[in-house]
Design a protein around this motif. Structure first.
Motif, PDB file in Angstrom:
ATOM      1  N   GLY A 134       0.733  -1.201  -0.276  1.00  0.00           N
ATOM      2  CA  GLY A 134      -0.066  -0.208   0.073  1.00  0.00           C
ATOM      3  C   GLY A 134       0.823   1.535  -0.169  1.00  0.00           C
ATOM      4  N   ALA A 135       1.051   1.686  -1.264  1.00  0.00           N
ATOM      5  CA  ALA A 135       1.718   2.899  -1.483  1.00  0.00           C
ATOM      6  C   ALA A 135       1.771   3.771  -1.756  1.00  0.00           C
ATOM      7  N   VAL A 136       1.839   5.716  -0.877  1.00  0.00           N
ATOM      8  CA  VAL A 136       1.387   6.953  -0.914  1.00  0.00           C
ATOM      9  C   VAL A 136       2.423   7.183  -2.381  1.00  0.00           C
ATOM     10  N   PHE A 137       3.494   7.160  -2.972  1.00  0.00           N
ATOM     11  CA  PHE A 137       4.452   7.364  -3.783  1.00  0.00           C
ATOM     12  C   PHE A 137       5.196   5.810  -4.543  1.00  0.00           C
ATOM     13  N   GLN A 138       5.138   6.168  -5.799  1.00  0.00           N
ATOM     14  CA  GLN A 138       5.857   5.177  -6.140  1.00  0.00           C
ATOM     15  C   GLN A 138       7.695   5.254  -5.995  1.00  0.00           C
ATOM     16  N   ASN A 139       7.641   6.423  -5.876  1.00  0.00           N
ATOM     17  CA  ASN A 139       9.687   6.839  -5.879  1.00  0.00           C
ATOM     18  C   ASN A 139       9.241   7.379  -4.799  1.00  0.00           C
ATOM     19  N   TRP A 140      10.939   8.172  -4.758  1.00  0.00           N
ATOM     20  CA  TRP A 140      10.953   9.653  -4.006  1.00  0.00           C
ATOM     21  C   TRP A 140      11.231  10.838  -4.680  1.00  0.00           C
ATOM     22  N   ALA A 141      10.769  10.313  -6.017  1.00  0.00           N
ATOM     23  CA  ALA A 141      11.140  12.338  -7.122  1.00  0.00           C
ATOM     24  C   ALA A 141       9.802  12.735  -6.731  1.00  0.00           C
ATOM     25  N   GLN A 142       8.536  11.521  -6.947  1.00  0.00           N
ATOM     26  CA  GLN A 142       7.106  12.202  -6.553  1.00  0.00           C
ATOM     27  C   GLN A 142       6.834  12.666  -5.502  1.00  0.00           C
ATOM     28  N   TYR A 143       7.611  12.576  -4.701  1.00  0.00           N
ATOM     29  CA  TYR A 143       7.497  12.830  -2.967  1.00  0.00           C
ATOM     30  C   TYR A 143       7.592  13.996  -3.349  1.00  0.00           C
ATOM     31  N   LEU A 144       8.978  14.177  -3.671  1.00  0.00           N
ATOM     32  CA  LEU A 144      10.229  15.628  -4.044  1.00  0.00           C
ATOM     33  C   LEU A 144       9.208  16.546  -4.643  1.00  0.00           C
ATOM     34  N   VAL A 145       8.801  15.997  -5.892  1.00  0.00           N
ATOM     35  CA  VAL A 145       7.433  17.135  -6.611  1.00  0.00           C
ATOM     36  C   VAL A 145       6.386  17.760  -5.699  1.00  0.00           C
ATOM     37  N   THR A 146       5.935  16.520  -5.472  1.00  0.00           N
ATOM     38  CA  THR A 146       4.346  16.570  -4.999  1.00  0.00           C
ATOM     39  C   THR A 146       4.178  17.729  -3.733  1.00  0.00           C
ATOM     40  N   MET A 147       5.249  17.492  -2.403  1.00  0.00           N
ATOM     41  CA  MET A 147       5.279  18.645  -1.704  1.00  0.00           C
ATOM     42  C   MET A 147       5.998  19.434  -2.260  1.00  0.00           C
ATOM     43  N   GLN A 148       6.359  19.623  -3.600  1.00  0.00           N
ATOM     44  CA  GLN A 148       6.732  20.894  -3.838  1.00  0.00           C
ATOM     45  C   GLN A 148       5.139  21.927  -4.537  1.00  0.00           C
ATOM     46  N   TYR A 149       5.182  21.101  -5.497  1.00  0.00           N
ATOM     47  CA  TYR A 149       3.726  21.597  -5.597  1.00  0.00           C
ATOM     48  C   TYR A 149       2.716  22.396  -4.991  1.00  0.00           C
ATOM     49  N   LEU A 150       2.206  21.370  -3.307  1.00  0.00           N
ATOM     50  CA  LEU A 150       1.652  21.942  -2.466  1.00  0.00           C
ATOM     51  C   LEU A 150       1.772  22.775  -2.707  1.00  0.00           C
ATOM     52  N   ALA A 151       3.571  23.214  -1.744  1.00  0.00           N
ATOM     53  CA  ALA A 151       3.423  24.062  -1.159  1.00  0.00           C
ATOM     54  C   ALA A 151       3.643  25.740  -1.976  1.00  0.00           C
ATOM     55  N   THR A 152       3.664  25.407  -3.145  1.00  0.00           N
ATOM     56  CA  THR A 152       3.895  26.666  -3.930  1.00  0.00           C
ATOM     57  C   THR A 152       2.237  26.838  -5.030  1.00  0.00           C
TER      58      THR A 152
END
Length: 672
Positions: A134-152
């Protein structure tokens, strides 16, 4: 929105997304690593997986990263991009610690980090929260980009998430969801288990479970309550009126993410719980977190401990490091009577570490998963047949066994185990939804309502407990007799919640409530936030395992008897309906809980900030979120749901639901 100034480095790292300078490789002390996935891709598909992974990064890095990612694919069966895992600690911070233009977006960032907190997540380095995959993301790049999008992002943008991949920020409106999530939404003809393995290895789809990929997991507390309600009523079904569960045995298995709740639920119910787990790390983690009283790793010591607890009429929970099949067999030989039995291994994921066969060590099984998946499948099915044979022997002596919605009976039937009823159509043992939660809870609208205090302050959580209890006490005064037991059980739950030490990760709580309870509790929370009694916003949500969110023929909708339990209209309407009634984010998944291709489930999150908008949204959305399911259940002729929806229509004149006319069975006797 103001943010604390003492964590500027963390905020800078969030805002940068993919770093401008290639991070150094890391020696990761992997925290309970996920099993190696099977080698399923062809040579050309492996090249495609690398191209898919490298597209997140600038071209000048490709040469260096290509071989690294190829090795990850070879070693793990997936490309996780461990080099890009953030160096900051992963946990749910107070909401004002996040750099964000939108408080709703900050709430999502909090929940994402909570799902990946090592204290919460099952395989945190692989971004897997629970259930083995049960995954939140497939990889750490997806996490980094998602958090940046949410921050902006602003209040007039919506982030669209495709199975962990942040597709982008799109213009929308203030009233639109801030995030829309889909996970595993493959074309139906491509929804077999090997399809999941292939698409996940390619980096184009993922298994979001129910609340992992929708960012609403709150640790094992989320299922402690449902397990407690189920277990209490299982004992009520078999015990005499003057008996209680003390000294009675509940035998089960699984101490991973969701299943780790079982020993705690057994203690609250007041029985002797034996929960077997082959992964010693998972068993030790639950013991160290206080979710089990005793940790045992030999059958002889287990027998001695259980017999002593029975002699003393004790309430005791035991985490047993070993295979549950061995326990069923030894208990039968020792003539230890099991009052209630179940299984909560992750049999929705039987071939990739969700179930470990008897006769093999944990390490041997993990090696077979990778090196000889066909033999591993044989061993799993052989083990299931043996387990079922032993369970059948126990039930012949009077054990009450139920399927806990983990696809145990389904996979056992596929292994040709003796689990079918005499008619050859139904299983010989009921799903817990068929016997307990369906007619007692879901049909009346009761389901797992949950909230998270965005301040991360235990004092705020304690205040919400007090508010929720007061609301339930008022509702109980005029509630009909049909739902008095449900309200009373939940009042007991919330009174004892703090003393039962249920919090892991975020300051969160769950209780089962119907439409009236959810709306009134949420309204009181919103007022308390507006007045400053509660110091920060509250994030509302629920498990997808609920009245309306999930179409799952072997679990949530297993008590739907009109032939529609294999349809998914309810779940789809749920997520669409919630999205335009005020949800902060919505999600729809293939596969959560009982297996890829076996279920469609939807969820939501909602931020309460004390505003008039929040009040309007919670009234509209929570009302639909529950009554959509009650309406469908009443149309299926479930008597409890017919009662509930008629009652709701009297209270809400604007609600008009199509009701069934009941047909007498005798009319149909000789027509065909």
């Amino acid at each position: 929105m103001e943010t604390p100034k003492n964590d500027t480095l963390f905020q800078q790292q969030i805002l940068q997304g993919i770093p401008s300078i290639l991070p150094l490789t890391k020696d990761i002390a992997r925290n309970n690593p996920a099993p190696k996935r099977k080698d399923i891709l062809t040579l050309e598909e492996k090249k495609l997986a690398l191209k898919n992974a490298l597209r997140y990064f600038p071209k000048q890095w490709h040469n260096q990263l290509a071989s690294e990612f190829a090795n990850e694919l070879k070693d793990y069966g997936r490309i996780y991009m461990h080099r890009f895992k953030p160096t900051y600690p992963m946990y749910a911070r107070p909401i004002d610690a996040y750099p964000a233009k939108s408080q709703q977006a900050a709430a999502l960032m909090l929940m994402i980090q909570n799902n990946l907190d090592p204290a919460v997540a099952q395989h945190p380095d692989e971004l897997i929260t629970y259930g083995g995959n049960g995954a939140v993301f497939q990889n750490w790049a997806q996490y980094l980009v998602t958090m940046q999008y949410l921050a902006t992002m602003t209040e007039t943008q919506t982030l669209h998430m495709y199975s962990g991949h942040p597709m982008g920020l799109f213009p929308s409106s203030k009233d639109a969801p801030r995030v829309v999530v889909t996970n595993g939404m493959t074309i139906p003809n491509y929804s077999q288990p090997d399809d999941l393995e292939k698409f996940n290895a390619l980096g184009v789809s993922q298994y979001g479970q129910m609340t992992a990929g929708s960012y609403m997991y709150i640790g094992p507390q989320g299922i402690v309550h449902g397990t407690t309600i189920t277990l209490m009523n299982a004992f009520r079904k078999i015990l005499k009126a003057d008996e209680n569960p003390k000294g009675k045995i509940f035998l089960t298995s699984g101490l991973g993410g969701m299943s780790g709740a079982q020993p705690k639920a057994g203690n609250i119910t007041g029985c002797i719980t034996i929960c077997a787990e082959v992964n010693s790390n998972a068993a030790k983690k639950r013991f160290e977190q206080g979710w089990a009283d005793v940790l045992i790793d030999t059958l002889d010591e287990l027998i001695e401990t259980v017999q002593g607890a029975q002699l003393n009429n004790d309430v005791l929970s035991i985490a047993f490091i070993g295979n549950v099949v061995d326990v069923w067999e030894r208990f039968y030989k020792e003539d230890l009577f099991v009052h209630v039995g179940s299984d909560q291994t992750s049999l929705h994921n039987p071939w990739s570490g969700g179930y470990y066969p008897v006769g093999l060590t944990f390490e041997e099984s993990n090696r077979l998963i990778r090196e000889n998946p066909a033999l591993f499948k044989e061993k799993v099915q052989e083990s299931l047949r043996k387990q079922v044979d032993l369970i059948n022997k126990h039930t012949e002596k009077g054990t009450y066994f139920f399927d806990y919605g983990n696809a145990f009976l389904l996979e056992a039937s596929r292994a040709n185990a003796h689990v079918m009823a005499e008619n050859g159509i139904e299983f010989r043992y009921p799903s817990y939804v068929q016997d307990i939660l369906g007619p007692m809870c879901f049909d009346y609208g009761f389901g797992p309502f949950r909230w998270v205090c965005a301040s991360n302050n235990p004092e705020d959580l304690e205040k919400t407990d007090t508010i929720a209890l007061a609301v339930l006490e008022k509702i109980q005064i005029n509630a009909p007799s049909e739902i008095q037991l449900q309200i009373n059980d939940n009042m007991t739950w919330i009174k004892d919640a703090k003393s039962n030490k249920l919090v892991v990760g975020s300051q969160a709580r769950i209780l089962y409530a119907d439409t009236e309870g959810r709306v009134k509790i949420a309204l009181e929370f919103n007022k308390a936030i507006a007045s400053g009694v509660i110091s920060a916003p509250i994030i509302l949500g629920r498990d997808h395992h609920d009245v309306s969110g999930t179409d799952s023929p072997y679990r949530e909708t297993s008590n739907i008897k009109d032939g529609s339990k294999f349809t998914a209209d309810m779940a789809i309407h749920n997520v669409i309906g919630d999205s335009f009634r005020g949800a902060t984010w919505v999600s729809i998944h293939n596969g959560g809980g009982v297996g890829w291709g076996e279920v469609i489930n939807g969820g939501f999150g909602m931020l309460l900030d004390g505003s008039d908008d929040a009040e309007r949204n919670l009234k509209n959305m929570l009302f639909f979120d529950v009554n959509n399911g009650i309406a469908r259940r009443s149309w299926a002729r479930n008597q409890e749901a017919i009662f509930a929806i008629k009652r709701e229509m009297k209270r809400t004149p604007n609600l008009k639901v199509t009701l069934p006319n009941i047909v007498e069975d005798s009319l149909l006797e000789h027509l065909f």
